[in-house]
Design an enzyme around this catalytic site. Structure first.
Site, PDB file in Angstrom:
ATOM      1  N   ASP A 116      22.557 -37.140  42.760  1.00  0.00           N
ATOM      2  CA  ASP A 116      21.940 -36.560  41.568  1.00  0.00           C
ATOM      3  C   ASP A 116      22.207 -37.459  40.369  1.00  0.00           C
ATOM      4  OD1 ASP A 116      20.973 -33.889  42.566  1.00  0.00           O
ATOM      5  OD2 ASP A 116      23.096 -33.655  43.031  1.00  0.00           O
ATOM      6  N   SER A 151      12.166 -43.007  60.300  1.00  0.00           N
ATOM      7  CA  SER A 151      12.305 -43.183  61.746  1.00  0.00           C
ATOM      8  C   SER A 151      11.572 -42.096  62.502  1.00  0.00           C
ATOM      9  CB  SER A 151      13.776 -43.143  62.181  1.00  0.00           C
ATOM     10  OG  SER A 151      14.554 -44.066  61.481  1.00  0.00           O
ATOM     11  N   ASP A 187      18.880 -34.468  50.030  1.00  0.00           N
ATOM     12  CA  ASP A 187      19.277 -34.932  48.700  1.00  0.00           C
ATOM     13  C   ASP A 187      20.798 -34.952  48.633  1.00  0.00           C
ATOM     14  OD1 ASP A 187      19.454 -35.638  46.082  1.00  0.00           O
ATOM     15  OD2 ASP A 187      18.507 -33.846  45.267  1.00  0.00           O
TER      16      ASP A 187
END
Length: 795
Positions: free
Chosen positions: A323, A248, A320
């Protein structure tokens, strides 16, 4: 002969009757934009005016009545989309699509979103306003479900209507959150490259964040065994009947840089195109509340919105929050896995997947302390060692309903920021501007640090007791800026400045859009609505011209024929713009594809290379790897007698690109315009059936823009004749606090999801042309120009 004629007339009459019956049913199924509807559970008359583009403006005595009406009108335009969205996370698509949806269902059941939703609902304050307003919205949907018209998709697929519940709302938010996550698309591929070729091959891919120079300011070895993880999960999202979020843009300009001395707010979230589109617009007005918002189907509170006091929107943070862990089984007990403290026993949960026209499938999901084991959830997974998926969304308290309610009901900046802090995943850049001349950027997400030396871009060790150690950061450490000295805030999925010296792990996009946005904003101090509208549809990259210079400087001109030299001359004078009449974009993007193929495919292999083309890392690497003359990637490892150089690869790639374009578009280089290859079609899930395609799909359109310009109309690099544009701005919004009643917006196709509605595709041509329409707030104007649907209490 007479008998034959009689038979022919009879057949024709039957065909005509069937056609007219179907057409009559379709006409009947259209949404009602005027008239009177009796509803349970409203206290008084509630008026809904539909404007020229089908946006409902709801005027109610109180918020509960407004939410009842919102649920009803949302359902009559988007019930089919609501049905799809609520089925993804709990793994219920196979019930309507059969075995072709089974892979999708297995994977999403494995994630545990449905169980997380149940837990979140059990912890909700049932006396709180978020809960009560959400239940009123759901009641409105269910009243339409019981008494309204049945969408044609339900009839074609034989879908049995079921009441919507609060768990459907949470599951929809859960799917949205997962579509933001990037680890599963990238980490397995990077791990395979490291295992096969060593760390040297990772340097040019920028996973050390050296490829992120424009940042948001704050005041040889094993076989490929992990590829199927990234390939399969990417394919699931790409083939999902509901599009994933991708990226975006947003920027908010403070009064010191605007012509009017008031805040200008801009936002265009990038999502895969679909028909209907992602957002449903609605305007609610009550004595104690007003908001013009953009809603996901089946959810009660807007993710993008504005009123006369403030505006907000979002982009992807790209942090992040997931995992992958390689687990190790106990060699003496397959029901146990290794941890730093010894062996632990797997837990498990079992679910039954009902499959249309087939037998039910019983799925057992094994879990470690890190999360679900995904081996059995992904087809063709090679490694025998278990891999677990660890995701913050399902591991932290889920307060998403309170968060989204709070964003749309905040009375101050601190109150607004507190609501942002409730969102543990997905990571979002929440952009803010208000009538009091404030601009701000906040980030959501539960951020954490890993141990020094642990690389979050690779599959981690689940048993050493080091890789899984997380230091959770307090929310005060999340990147944010309020009223900065440079007088604007922006985000284009680029990396933020470090946090106390720590580069926060993520899957950030390259600097192209960030540089262009910041350069344009820095250079001008008299922004207005018209000038930012042109900026929102800007097709120019400041980076591609730099890449072209490197490519041209490292091409052996003596080996080029006349047509190839002509192609280079076109690029030499190019300013990086991707307008539809340009020839340079066509040459450049084909050259980039062959450069990527000739540089990376020999090491990666064909399948891994196709996956690489779908990652942000590929986009990040182009500008930097092409500059590195000594990159290990240049050599083609399949040619044993020669070591290729940068000039060899780039020259070969240009020659192949020009030859390909010559075959596809003809020998006249000047005719290779961008509009001939860059195409957009808005595709409905049932549009894959050839007979239904003309009825459900919208387009095909020639469209400007490209990957990583502000007008980010995205496609995958390939040698196909056309680039199929898969994603782009899901809406473009400009909120002007100097003239709030004349703020602008556009949707990609239309407001309604009903193919018989006049608002199914009435914005498509405007959108493709880069035009806007008004977001109406003035009641007198709305009443004069709109149609009226009145809800009255049912006796």
């Amino acid at each position: 002969m007479k008998s034959f004629r009689k038979l022919l007339y009879t057949v024709l009459a039957i065909i005509a009757f069937v056609f007219l019956s179907i057409y009559g049913y379709l006409l009947y199924s259209k949404p009602d934009y005027e008239g009177e509807v009796a509803m349970h559970n409203i206290s008084g008359e509630t008026s809904v005016y539909f404007d020229t583009y089908g946006v409902p403006h709801i005027y109610a005595a109180n918020q509960k009545d407004a939410m009842e009406a919102l649920g009803y009108v949302h359902a009559q335009d988007r019930l089919w989309q609501m049905e799809l969205l609520r089925r993804i996370a709990p793994g219920r698509l196979s019930e309507i699509f059969g075995t072709r949806a089974l892979k999708n269902d297995k994977f999403f059941i494995g994630l545990g979103i449905d169980e997380n939703s149940e837990k979140a609902i059990s912890e909700l304050d049932k006396n709180g306003e978020p809960y009560k307003m959400a239940m009123a919205y759901l009641d409105g949907i269910n009243q339409y479900l019981e008494e309204g018209k049945t969408p044609v998709e339900f009839s074609l697929l034989g879908i049995k209507k079921e009441k919507f519940t609060l768990k459907d709302v949470f599951n929809t938010y859960g799917y949205m959150a997962f579509s933001f996550a990037m680890a599963q698309k990238t980490d397995p591929l990077m791990t395979d490259i490291r295992n096969q070729f060593g760390d040297e091959y990772l340097k040019d891919l920028g996973i050390d964040y050296s490829h992120n120079p424009t940042r948001l300011k704050i005041s040889r070895g094993e076989e490929q065994q992990y590829l199927e993880i990234s390939k399969s999960i990417t394919a699931l999202l790409e083939n999902s009947p509901v599009p994933p979020f991708i990226g975006s843009n947003s920027w908010v300009i403070s009064p010191k840089k605007t012509k009017t001395g008031k805040v200008l707010f801009c936002n265009d979230p990038h999502i895969e195109y679909s028909q209907p589109g992602t957002w449903y617009e609605a305007h609610i007005s009550c004595p104690d509340y007003e908001m013009y918002g953009y809603y996901l189907s089946g959810t009660p509170f807007p993710l993008l919105a504005h009123n006369r006091k403030y505006a907000y929107g979002l982009t992807m943070f790209e942090n992040d929050d997931a995992d992958l862990f390689q687990e190790e089984n106990n060699p003496n007990n397959p029901n146990q896995y290794k941890t730093a403290a010894g062996f632990a026993t797997y837990t498990s949960r079992t679910k039954t997947i009902r499959v249309k026209d087939s037998t039910a499938v019983v799925l057992t999901v094994k879990e470690t302390g890190h999360g679900p084991i995904i081996n059995d959830l992904i087809a063709d997974f090679k490694t025998k060692q278990p891999v677990a998926f660890s995701w913050i969304y399902t591991q932290q308290p889920n307060k998403i309903l309170n968060a989204v309610y709070g964003l749309s009901h905040a009375k101050s900046i601190p109150e607004f920021q507190k609501s942002v802090s409730y969102i543990v995943a997905p990571g979002l850049n929440i952009m803010y501007g208000d009538a009091q001349n404030n601009v701000a950027w906040f980030t959501s997400g539960k951020l954490y640090k890993l141990q020094k030396g642990v690389n979050a871009n690779l599959i981690l060790n689940g048993s050493n007791g080091v890789d899984d150690q997380k230091e959770f950061l307090p929310y005060s450490k999340n990147p944010a800026t309020i009223n900065p000295a440079w007088n604007y805030v922006y985000s284009s999925n680029n990396m933020p400045e470090n946090i106390d010296g720590y580069n926060y792990p993520g899957y950030y996009l390259p600097e192209d859009r960030a540089r262009r946005i910041s350069n344009l904003l820095d250079a001008k101090n008299d922004w207005d609505k018209e000038s930012v509208s042109k900026m929102m549809t800007d097709n120019t990259s400041p980076v591609v011209t730099e890449i072209v210079k490197v490519l041209m400087a490292n091409t052996e001109s003596g080996k080029l024929n006349a047509q190839e030299k002509e192609a280079l001359s076109v690029l030499k004078s190019w300013n990086g713009s991707h307008d539809i009449t340009g020839v340079a974009p066509t040459i450049y993007n084909k050259w980039i594809y062959f450069y990527l193929k000739n540089t990376f495919q020999d090491e990666m292999g064909e399948v891994s290379f196709r996956q690489f083309l779908k990652t942000h890392i590929m986009k990040q690497s182009i500008a930097f790897q092409t500059q590195n003359e000594s990159s290990v990637w240049w050599d083609n490892i399949t040619t044993k007698s020669k070591k290729e150089t940068r000039k060899d690869i780039l020259t070969q790639s240009l020659k192949e690109a020009v030859a390909s374009l010559n075959t596809q578009l003809g020998s006249d280089v000047s005719s290779w315009t961008w509009n001939r290859v860059h195409k957009l079609e808005f595709k409905h899930p049932l549009g894959s059936v050839a007979l239904l395609k003309p009825f459900f799909n919208v387009g095909i359109f020639d469209i400007a823009g490209t990957n990583e310009v502000i007008n980010n109309t995205m496609f995958e690099y390939s040698d196909e004749k056309e680039y199929v544009v898969k994603a782009g701005p899901s809406t473009r919004r400009i909120v002007d606090f100097s003239d709030i009643e004349n703020s602008w917006s556009i949707l990609p196709s239309g407001q309604s999801g009903n193919p018989m509605s006049e608002h199914y595709s009435d914005q498509a041509e405007m959108y493709v042309a880069g035009k806007f329409r008004k977001m109406m707030l003035n009641k007198e104007e709305i009443v004069k120009t709109g149609t009226k649907l009145v809800f009255i209490p049912k006796k």
